[in-house]
Every structure is written in C-alpha cells, then in structure tokens.
Design a protein around this motif. Structure first.
Motif, mmCIF file in Angstrom:
data_model
loop_
_atom_site.group_PDB
_atom_site.id
_atom_site.type_symbol
_atom_site.label_atom_id
_atom_site.label_comp_id
_atom_site.label_asym_id
_atom_site.label_seq_id
_atom_site.Cartn_x
_atom_site.Cartn_y
_atom_site.Cartn_z
ATOM 1 N N THR A 122 0.842 -1.197 0.000
ATOM 2 C CA THR A 122 0.000 0.000 0.000
ATOM 3 C C THR A 122 0.881 1.252 0.000
ATOM 4 N N TRP A 123 0.229 2.387 -0.237
ATOM 5 C CA TRP A 123 0.952 3.650 -0.168
ATOM 6 C C TRP A 123 1.477 3.881 1.234
ATOM 7 N N PHE A 124 0.715 3.452 2.252
ATOM 8 C CA PHE A 124 1.184 3.606 3.630
ATOM 9 C C PHE A 124 2.440 2.770 3.854
ATOM 10 N N ASP A 125 2.442 1.541 3.349
ATOM 11 C CA ASP A 125 3.637 0.690 3.451
ATOM 12 C C ASP A 125 4.827 1.366 2.767
ATOM 13 N N GLU A 126 4.586 1.886 1.597
ATOM 14 C CA GLU A 126 5.640 2.534 0.806
ATOM 15 C C GLU A 126 6.226 3.733 1.548
ATOM 16 N N LYS A 127 5.361 4.583 2.069
ATOM 17 C CA LYS A 127 5.822 5.790 2.762
ATOM 18 C C LYS A 127 6.483 5.440 4.097
ATOM 19 N N ARG A 128 5.918 4.496 4.804
ATOM 20 C CA ARG A 128 6.527 4.097 6.077
ATOM 21 C C ARG A 128 7.957 3.620 5.846
ATOM 22 N N HIS A 129 8.166 2.848 4.788
ATOM 23 C CA HIS A 129 9.521 2.396 4.456
ATOM 24 C C HIS A 129 10.407 3.584 4.093
ATOM 25 N N LYS A 130 9.927 4.470 3.244
ATOM 26 C CA LYS A 130 10.706 5.624 2.796
ATOM 27 C C LYS A 130 11.123 6.502 3.975
ATOM 28 N N PHE A 131 10.222 6.667 4.927
ATOM 29 C CA PHE A 131 10.459 7.598 6.021
ATOM 30 C C PHE A 131 11.225 6.992 7.195
ATOM 31 N N THR A 132 11.589 5.725 7.125
ATOM 32 C CA THR A 132 12.380 5.139 8.214
ATOM 33 C C THR A 132 13.771 5.750 8.295
ATOM 34 N N VAL A 133 14.210 6.448 7.263
ATOM 35 C CA VAL A 133 15.532 7.084 7.300
ATOM 36 C C VAL A 133 15.575 8.270 8.267
ATOM 37 N N PHE A 134 14.428 8.813 8.643
ATOM 38 C CA PHE A 134 14.392 9.971 9.534
ATOM 39 C C PHE A 134 14.494 9.544 10.988
ATOM 40 N N ASP A 135 15.377 10.225 11.744
ATOM 41 C CA ASP A 135 15.434 9.957 13.176
ATOM 42 C C ASP A 135 14.352 10.787 13.880
ATOM 43 N N ARG A 136 14.248 10.644 15.196
ATOM 44 C CA ARG A 136 13.176 11.306 15.935
ATOM 45 C C ARG A 136 13.268 12.832 15.826
ATOM 46 N N GLU A 137 14.470 13.392 15.939
ATOM 47 C CA GLU A 137 14.627 14.841 15.840
ATOM 48 C C GLU A 137 14.190 15.348 14.458
ATOM 49 N N GLN A 138 14.521 14.609 13.412
ATOM 50 C CA GLN A 138 14.109 14.992 12.061
ATOM 51 C C GLN A 138 12.602 14.868 11.902
ATOM 52 N N ALA A 139 12.024 13.815 12.470
ATOM 53 C CA ALA A 139 10.562 13.659 12.416
ATOM 54 C C ALA A 139 9.875 14.801 13.155
ATOM 55 N N ARG A 140 10.442 15.221 14.256
ATOM 56 C CA ARG A 140 9.868 16.361 14.987
ATOM 57 C C ARG A 140 9.946 17.640 14.159
ATOM 58 N N ALA A 141 11.045 17.833 13.451
ATOM 59 C CA ALA A 141 11.168 19.009 12.580
ATOM 60 C C ALA A 141 10.145 18.946 11.452
#
Length: 177
Positions: A122-141
């Motif tokens: 799914t698109w959610f699966d795809e994006k979740r995989h893509k966004f695993t490169v971000f650490d917590r500080e980057q996700a907060r930004a």
C-alpha cells in the motif's frame, strides 16, 4: 501557531549532521528520463544549505519533480532545503507537503501502489519504508513544518492533520534506536 523562523532553525538543526549520500545514490528510480536528469543536476551538490531555491524548485531540467525521484537517502539529505524554501515562499513547482502526506491519509492509507507490480504493498507501506531514514529529531522538525503549513495552507489542512495523526506524531515520539 509555530513561528516560521523557529521552524527553519529546528529543520537546520535536525538535519545538520545528515551526510551527502554520494553521487551514486541520488536517484531512486531507473524509469524514464527524470531520474537520470536529476542525477546529473544534483551530482556534486554536497551542501543542501547552499542550494538556490530557484534551482531546487525547477530540478530536474525544468520538470520540478526531484522529490519524486530521489533515492530515500537523497530525499532525506535534500528535504530540508525544500521545506525551508517552501516556508520562505520560494517554491512554485515543488510541494514538500504532498511528499510528506501522500499515502498517510485515511483515504490513501490502504490503497495499493501498483498491484500488478508490487502485490499488496500500500501507499502507507511505501511511505513508512521511505520515512524510516528519519530519526526522531528529524521527524519532529517535519511535524513542526507540517503544523506551520497547516496554518497557512487551508487546501491541504485535512491531509496534513491525517498524516500527522496516522504517522508523523508517532514517529516523532518514538524512542530512538
């Protein structure tokens, strides 16, 4: 409402230590001309903070589609340049909000990407995989950027709220490691 200067500072800080992925790791696709054009234009561009917003907005070759064709690593490296340029109102062609919300909304979450090619992904699966490169500080930004955009972009407000609720808030709060 988040302050734009504070959000830009948070983005710069969160992404300051992200290393250039290397010229060999810029494109995330081999299909069509745009990934190869992207690779040519971003080759040797090792400092995202020095990139001209006009360049990133039209890259590659006037298509304005780089965010769609970067490898995951290059997406992580260059994303802060796009978010800051967007906050400054200097993007006409690129929409970082779309790239950070598509696939994470209630409507798109369960939609399959391309069943003939990727089966049940799914698109959610795809994006979740893509966004695993971000650490917590980057996700907060990223959350701060999205919260700022939700206040100024009524058109994308629902998508932003859903993406934050469905993915980004959990990612920003997840324990490191």
């Amino acid at each position: 409402m988040p302050n734009s200067e504070t959000v830009k500072l948070q983005i710069r800080s969160a992404f300051a230590s992200v290393e250039f992925p290397g010229d060999w790791c810029l494109r995330g696709s081999n299909e069509g001309d745009e990934p190869f054009l992207l690779e040519q234009e971003f080759k040797g561009k090792t400092d995202w903070q020095s990139l001209d917003p006009a360049f990133i907005d039209r890259a590659p070759d006037g298509y304005g589609s780089a965010l769609s064709f970067f490898s995951d690593e290059a997406f992580r490296f260059y994303l802060p340049a796009y978010m800051i340029a967007d906050i400054d109102g200097k993007l006409d062609m690129h929409d970082p909000v779309f790239h950070l919300t598509h696939g994470l909304t209630d409507e798109r979450r369960g939609e399959r990407v391309n069943p003939r090619r990727y089966g049940e992904r799914t698109w959610f699966d795809e994006k979740r995989h893509k966004f695993t490169v971000f650490d917590r500080e980057q996700a907060r930004a990223i959350v701060s950027y999205l919260e700022l955009k939700r206040e100024t972009d009524e058109f994308q407000r629902d998508e932003i709220d859903q993406a934050i609720a469905n993915y980004w808030s959990g990612r920003a709060e997840a324990s490191a490691g």
